[in-house]
Motif scaffolding. Structure first.
Motif, PDB file in Angstrom:
ATOM      1  N   SER A   1       0.870  -1.167   0.000  1.00 25.91           N
ATOM      2  CA  SER A   1       0.000   0.000   0.000  1.00 25.91           C
ATOM      3  C   SER A   1       0.913   1.225   0.000  1.00 25.91           C
ATOM      4  O   SER A   1       2.123   1.105   0.182  1.00 25.91           O
ATOM      5  CB  SER A   1      -0.907   0.003   1.227  1.00 25.91           C
ATOM      6  OG  SER A   1      -0.113   0.058   2.386  1.00 25.91           O
ATOM      7  N   THR A   2       0.326   2.380  -0.194  1.00 21.74           N
ATOM      8  CA  THR A   2       1.132   3.599  -0.296  1.00 21.74           C
ATOM      9  C   THR A   2       2.123   3.725   0.860  1.00 21.74           C
ATOM     10  O   THR A   2       3.289   4.045   0.658  1.00 21.74           O
ATOM     11  CB  THR A   2       0.201   4.837  -0.314  1.00 21.74           C
ATOM     12  OG1 THR A   2      -0.739   4.652  -1.368  1.00 21.74           O
ATOM     13  CG2 THR A   2       0.986   6.107  -0.564  1.00 21.74           C
ATOM     14  N   ARG A   3       1.661   3.461   2.076  1.00 22.52           N
ATOM     15  CA  ARG A   3       2.522   3.646   3.245  1.00 22.52           C
ATOM     16  C   ARG A   3       3.683   2.648   3.276  1.00 22.52           C
ATOM     17  O   ARG A   3       4.743   2.949   3.791  1.00 22.52           O
ATOM     18  CB  ARG A   3       1.718   3.501   4.545  1.00 22.52           C
ATOM     19  CG  ARG A   3       0.658   4.542   4.723  1.00 22.52           C
ATOM     20  CD  ARG A   3       1.223   5.897   5.076  1.00 22.52           C
ATOM     21  NE  ARG A   3       0.197   6.913   4.889  1.00 22.52           N
ATOM     22  CZ  ARG A   3       0.410   8.219   4.918  1.00 22.52           C
ATOM     23  NH1 ARG A   3       1.618   8.697   5.113  1.00 22.52           N
ATOM     24  NH2 ARG A   3      -0.570   9.058   4.729  1.00 22.52           N
ATOM     25  N   ILE A   4       3.476   1.458   2.766  1.00 21.84           N
ATOM     26  CA  ILE A   4       4.565   0.482   2.709  1.00 21.84           C
ATOM     27  C   ILE A   4       5.495   0.828   1.550  1.00 21.84           C
ATOM     28  O   ILE A   4       6.717   0.850   1.686  1.00 21.84           O
ATOM     29  CB  ILE A   4       4.002  -0.952   2.529  1.00 21.84           C
ATOM     30  CG1 ILE A   4       3.186  -1.362   3.759  1.00 21.84           C
ATOM     31  CG2 ILE A   4       5.118  -1.946   2.251  1.00 21.84           C
ATOM     32  CD1 ILE A   4       3.971  -1.504   5.040  1.00 21.84           C
ATOM     33  N   SER A   5       4.924   1.121   0.403  1.00 23.64           N
ATOM     34  CA  SER A   5       5.721   1.432  -0.784  1.00 23.64           C
ATOM     35  C   SER A   5       6.581   2.664  -0.579  1.00 23.64           C
ATOM     36  O   SER A   5       7.696   2.750  -1.070  1.00 23.64           O
ATOM     37  CB  SER A   5       4.798   1.660  -1.989  1.00 23.64           C
ATOM     38  OG  SER A   5       4.369   0.432  -2.507  1.00 23.64           O
ATOM     39  N   HIS A   6       6.033   3.650   0.134  1.00 19.11           N
ATOM     40  CA  HIS A   6       6.723   4.939   0.244  1.00 19.11           C
ATOM     41  C   HIS A   6       7.323   5.199   1.626  1.00 19.11           C
ATOM     42  O   HIS A   6       7.638   6.341   1.950  1.00 19.11           O
ATOM     43  CB  HIS A   6       5.764   6.068  -0.156  1.00 19.11           C
ATOM     44  CG  HIS A   6       5.515   6.109  -1.631  1.00 19.11           C
ATOM     45  ND1 HIS A   6       4.565   6.919  -2.208  1.00 19.11           N
ATOM     46  CD2 HIS A   6       6.106   5.449  -2.650  1.00 19.11           C
ATOM     47  CE1 HIS A   6       4.580   6.730  -3.528  1.00 19.11           C
ATOM     48  NE2 HIS A   6       5.496   5.845  -3.811  1.00 19.11           N
ATOM     49  N   SER A   7       7.452   4.162   2.460  1.00 16.70           N
ATOM     50  CA  SER A   7       8.145   4.331   3.744  1.00 16.70           C
ATOM     51  C   SER A   7       9.521   3.685   3.660  1.00 16.70           C
ATOM     52  O   SER A   7       9.734   2.762   2.871  1.00 16.70           O
ATOM     53  CB  SER A   7       7.374   3.647   4.876  1.00 16.70           C
ATOM     54  OG  SER A   7       6.131   4.249   5.034  1.00 16.70           O
TER      55      SER A   7
END
Ligand code: SF4
Ligand code: SF4
Length: 582
Positions: free
Chosen positions: A159-165
């Motif tokens: 998800s965005t938070r996993i991909s972009h963390s």
């Protein structure tokens, strides 16, 4: 060696270490950096393809030919790829085939927040879900193993938070994997009805085997704490749950989110007094667990809409009213999205607004044409829909309405899925006008090349699709190239083309303001003594033009000297800094 890595970078690293040799994708936030990082490994052939369906078909071909292969896409890209997806599930693979799919809860940059887990279930495919960058890397490697061991494509969902963390990743060595032998096997790879019918029971058996695997694999982990509360979760939601509930309680962290580990879930549920399911978006686990006859608390407490966070979980599940005053929340000014200063789309939308046309729009930076001050977009559904929807309006409401309608999409989007709609217009005798906003790059996702730019993902020169010739080849007679910063001429062209009783294509051509080729320099100055404060220039919506309520100023930090505003000032009082306005 340890390295701090973005989730997407770690997914790329996983593909590298797993010995993948082919990658094909279409960019889409939040998945774009996966392929950008894969392209840095010379051991993996990498490409941007025209759309996700093509990407998946390329890697299906590569996997059947014997190479470990990967494609990456965002959740709505999976819709585009759904056609081959459902059938490659039947044919299976030869070498490993991984789809890295990034969902976007909260719709940071998407038109919906669908939950890709449903695709795993309906296409009968296994799905893994990492919860940090280390797992992003490890799960991709594991995914290739599962793919080959069970003869199945596999989805790894982030998800965005996993991909972009970012988090720490222990790097490993690349495993050099030999090309697998290719064997002609038309019963397996030619999905005619007779073959498909034979494959279906095999797929059902595969799902049973995968379920058995799910119950044993270490991808799913139980962390026993006190047994008053047990939480079942996965991915980023697991991190939020851990933050909210703390380390004292028990967790079942699902790394394999489909098929679900029935035995493990039952074992966990039997041991805890109260069972919570913490998941973003759909009640995917919750419904499944309830169908097993197990009582759980889930979406009656948590929202089905948007992202979760620890505070939402605490407040809703633990009834802890928190007064969490974020200084950031208090002091961050609201910054509405806006086209960049010097954006070539600004001129185009300014004219479309001025002409009062019905604009069927599309996905890209230019979707910002829908908001003030241009407000020149009526619809936006999915990539390529602008073209087909303009045609639909033509057929629904007739020629006079079509003469006030225009479909607008970008160069990359046109290649992605606008071409087929344009063919439909020609074939079915429509008269729609389509405007291709050719800014020489795939802008919205961060400047990826595409078949119209003449460069590959590695920056190597390649054949450049000629949009004029292509439009003619489709059967469009009227094809005009126009500069959106020459407002007068642009208006004339648009007025003429929409009035024509045959299909036409306008190629609005000017490079993205952020490209070197945009070649802007200097800032604009206004002669305050002569300025009439007529506010014509503000109608462009350039963020560098600031209306101070009684006079106009140019924000020097934002202005890039594109000179579009010169076109709107009848008084000729705008100059480039240091130049006379004689
Ligand atoms: S102020 Fe004028 S020259 Fe500067 S970026 Fe805006 S439109 Fe371009
Ligand atoms: S268009 Fe020219 S005269 Fe009118 S407000 Fe802008 S700078 Fe001043």
């Amino acid at each position: 060696m340890k390295k701090i890595m973005l989730g997407n970078e770690a997914i790329a690293r996983g593909a590298y270490e797993a010995g993948a040799t082919v990658a094909s994708s279409y960019p889409g936030t939040p998945s774009t950096e996966i392929t950008e990082n894969i392209a840095k490994y010379d051991e993996i052939y990498s490409e941007w393809s025209p759309n996700e369906k093509v990407s998946l078909e390329v890697v299906i071909g590569a996997a059947i030919a014997g190479a470990r292969s990967i494609t990456a896409m965002k959740h709505v890209g999976l819709n585009v790829a759904a056609d081959p997806l459902f059938t490659v599930s039947y044919s299976g693979v030869n070498a490993g085939l991984v789809l890295a799919v990034a969902d976007d809860p909260g719709m940071h940059s998407s038109q919906n927040e669908q939950d890709s887990r449903h695709y795993a279930r309906s296409a009968k495919l296994p799905m893994l879900e990492p919860s940090d960058s280390q797992e992003c890397k490890d799960f991709i490697k594991e995914a290739f193993e599962i793919s080959e061991n069970f003869d199945t494509p596999i989805i790894v969902r982030s998800s965005t938070r996993i991909s972009h963390s970012c988090s720490i990743v222990e790097l490993g060595e690349r495993e050099e994997v030999e090309l697998k032998d290719y064997k002609k096997d038309f019963e397996k790879y030619v999905m005619m009805p007779a073959m498909g019918r034979k494959r279906h029971p095999i797929i059902e058996k595969r799902m049973e085997d995968l379920k058995e695997f799910a119950n044993k694999t270490e991808l799913n982990k139980i962390y026993w704490g006190n047994k008053k509360i047990g939480v079942i979760s996965s991915g980023i939601a697991y991190q939020y749950a851990r933050e909210a509930f703390g380390n004292e309680i028990s967790y079942l962290k699902l790394g394999m989110v489909y098929p679900l580990a029935d035995d493990l879930i039952r074992e966990f549920a039997n041991e805890v007094d109260t069972l919570y399911v913490v998941e973003e978006l759909e009640p995917f686990f919750e419904n499944y667990i309830k169908a097993m006859g197990i009582e759980v608390i889930g979406k009656e407490k948590l929202p089905i809409v948007g992202e979760l966070n620890a505070q939402i979980i605490r407040e809703n599940m633990l009834d802890q009213k928190l007064n969490f005053d974020s200084p950031i929340k208090d002091h961050t000014p609201i910054r509405p999205p806006v086209m960049c200063p010097g954006c070539p789309h600004r001129g185009a939308f300014h004219i479309l607004n001025k002409l009062g046309l019905v604009v069927t729009g599309d996905i890209g930076c230019y979707t910002l044409g829908a908001i003030p001050p241009t407000e020149a977009m009526d619809t936006c559904v999915c990539m390529g829909a602008s073209v087909s929807m303009a045609h639909g309006m033509d057929k629904a409401r007739g020629k006079e309405f079509a003469k006030k309608t225009i479909g607008v999409l970008g160069d990359s989007t046109f290649i992605h899925s606008g071409i087929t709609g344009l063919i439909d217009i020609v074939y079915n005798k429509g008269i729609s006008t389509i405007m291709i906003l050719d800014n020489s790059i795939t802008g919205m996702t961060g400047h990826q090349d595409n078949p119209t730019t003449g460069y590959t993902i590695k920056g190597e020169e390649t054949v450049q699709v000629d949009l004029v010739k292509l439009s003619h080849a489709i059967g469009i007679n009227r094809v005009v190239v126009a500069d959106p910063f020459d407002l007068e001429e642009f208006e004339r062209v648009v007025s003429e083309e929409v009035a024509a009783e045959e299909p036409s294509v306008i190629i609005s051509q000017r490079p993205c303001a952020l490209l070197d080729t945009a070649d802007y320099s200097g800032i604009v100055e206004i002669d305050r003594d002569v300025c009439d404060y007529c506010q014509q220039c503000t109608s462009l919506g350039c963020p560098a033009i600031v209306d101070k309520d009684d006079h106009i100023e140019i924000n020097e930090a934002l202005c890039n000297g594109c000179t579009l505003c010169f076109e709107k000032c009848d008084f000729g009082i705008m100059t480039k800094a240091g130049e006379d306005n004689a």
